[in-house]
Design a protein around this motif. Structure first.
Motif, PDB file in Angstrom:
ATOM      1  N   GLY A 103       0.810  -1.220   0.000  1.00 11.59           N
ATOM      2  CA  GLY A 103       0.000   0.000   0.000  1.00 11.59           C
ATOM      3  C   GLY A 103       0.834   1.256   0.000  1.00 11.59           C
ATOM      4  O   GLY A 103       0.517   2.227  -0.701  1.00 11.59           O
ATOM      5  N   ASN A 122       0.488   3.389  -3.406  1.00 11.70           N
ATOM      6  CA  ASN A 122      -0.199   4.671  -3.276  1.00 11.70           C
ATOM      7  C   ASN A 122       0.776   5.840  -3.243  1.00 11.70           C
ATOM      8  O   ASN A 122       0.476   6.916  -3.773  1.00 11.70           O
ATOM      9  N   ASP A 174      -5.440   6.344   1.485  1.00 15.96           N
ATOM     10  CA  ASP A 174      -4.812   5.023   1.636  1.00 15.96           C
ATOM     11  C   ASP A 174      -3.409   5.134   2.209  1.00 15.96           C
ATOM     12  O   ASP A 174      -3.000   4.323   3.056  1.00 15.96           O
ATOM     13  N   ASN A 206     -10.392   5.940   6.654  1.00 11.27           N
ATOM     14  CA  ASN A 206      -9.940   5.367   5.387  1.00 11.27           C
ATOM     15  C   ASN A 206     -11.022   4.514   4.726  1.00 11.27           C
ATOM     16  O   ASN A 206     -11.281   4.638   3.523  1.00 11.27           O
ATOM     17  N   SER A 244     -12.835   5.848   1.389  1.00 12.04           N
ATOM     18  CA  SER A 244     -12.604   5.028   0.190  1.00 12.04           C
ATOM     19  C   SER A 244     -13.932   4.639  -0.458  1.00 12.04           C
ATOM     20  O   SER A 244     -14.073   4.696  -1.683  1.00 12.04           O
ATOM     21  N   SER A 283      -6.646  -0.636   0.306  1.00  7.90           N
ATOM     22  CA  SER A 283      -5.590   0.303  -0.082  1.00  7.90           C
ATOM     23  C   SER A 283      -4.584  -0.316  -1.038  1.00  7.90           C
ATOM     24  O   SER A 283      -3.844   0.410  -1.716  1.00  7.90           O
TER      25      SER A 283
END
Length: 345
Positions: A53, A57, A85, A122, A126, A299
């Protein structure tokens, strides 16, 4: 399961549903094996999510921030999703340490409060960013000119700001409860058994507003875009780029919903309904632990969305990678000049 209060907003789930011996009684003599399971399962999974992640990200944010001739509202939503994320993955090493120590928290009360807060900010940010992305893609495909103003860069930032403020403000209740000393260990991420009945009520609200409403919206967008594509005469070269990206966005978002969010919300609800003090249900507890890890793993899947459905993401990626590749050596011979001119034609 995390010990905490919840608000009436979709950004707050009832608890992490992380189960261990403290879920019934931390000093109980019951032969529950879920604590050992968590000690072996969570550190490995969270470490994998953290590495993948953070890299995925972090690099995606770098690519999105590269200067480019054209910016779109889709990339604005994806940039905010990647930021959410990345911030969440930064908290995972603390969780790894907690479970390696046998559910003993050593990082202080404030950090414990942030753990619960970060997970649900998160998760639900998301969910909402993925839903808005799908809606924008759908509208841009079905009504590209009529809703051009609604999908502008300015409006995209306004929507992102609203989502951040709404999720973070409504999740503030998660910061009220921190760590708790039990004997010679300090607990964090555990359920407060005194609030079990309230958690059930809050779970229903979060389930409907935080998951079912976005999921139904996403499903409707998918059905409507399929219906629109069936009315379009597809040329031999295939679907238009806008149609293809819209369909890809919604399909990937649906996969993330079905794989990461649906199992967790389902088992969380079942777990709360069947929960009783001083009761050990190892299979259900372990299943909830697995679904929580899947929810955290969203994520890791989002960078796939950026690559396959992001606006100009591949071009931005090539531009970013090109900075690290040496330029072709210059050639001053007449043949080289002629060849360069020929290739421009």
């Amino acid at each position: 399961m995390e010990r905490k209060l919840v608000s009436l907003s979709p950004s707050v789930s009832t608890s992490e549903m992380e189960t261990n011996s403290t879920f019934s009684d931390h000093h109980s003599n019951r032969n529950c094996t879920v604590e050992n399971f968590k000690r072996e399962f969570y550190p490995i999974v969270y470490l994998i999510i953290f590495i993948w992640g953070a890299l995925g990200n972090g690099f995606s944010i770098y690519v999105f921030l590269q200067p480019y001739r054209k910016s779109t509202s889709v990339n604005i939503f994806m940039l905010n999703l990647a930021t959410s994320d990345l911030l969440f993955t930064a908290t995972l090493p603390f969780r790894v340490d907690y479970y390696l120590r046998g559910s003993n928290w050593i990082f202080g009360d404030l950090t414990c409060r942030i753990m619960s807060y970060s997970l649900y900010v998160n998760m639900y940010s998301s969910i909402y960013f993925l839903t808005v992305l799908s809606v924008v893609r759908f509208l841009a495909t079905v009504h590209p000119f009529r809703l051009l103003h609604a999908t502008s860069i300015k409006n995209a930032w306004i929507v992102c700001g609203f989502i951040w403020i709404f999720i973070m403000a409504s999740s503030i209740m998660l910061l009220y409860n921190g760590s708790e000393l039990k004997g010679n260990v300090t607990l964090c991420l555990e359920l407060n058994r005194n609030k079990a009945s309230k958690l059930k009520t809050m779970n229903y609200i979060a389930l409907v507003v935080g998951f079912l409403l976005p999921f139904c919206t996403l499903s409707i967008c998918y059905l409507l875009i399929i219906r629109a594509l069936l009315k379009v005469e597809v040329p031999e070269s295939g679907l238009r780029l806008s149609h293809r990206k819209a369909l890809t966005t919604i399909i990937i978002a649906l996969i993330i919903f079905l794989l990461c969010f649906l199992p967790y919300h389902t088992l969380r609800t079942v777990h709360l309904l069947q929960w009783k003090a001083d009761t050990c249900r190892d299979p259900l507890h372990k299943a909830v632990a697995i679904t929580l890890a899947l929810a955290a793993a969203n994520s890791c899947f989002n960078p796939l969305l950026y690559y396959f459905a992001g606006e100009n993401f591949k071009d931005r990626l090539k531009s970013a990678l090109g900075k690290y590749h040496p330029q072709e050596p210059k050639c001053s011979f007449p043949f080289c000049v002629w060849l360069k001119n020929e290739t421009r034609v």
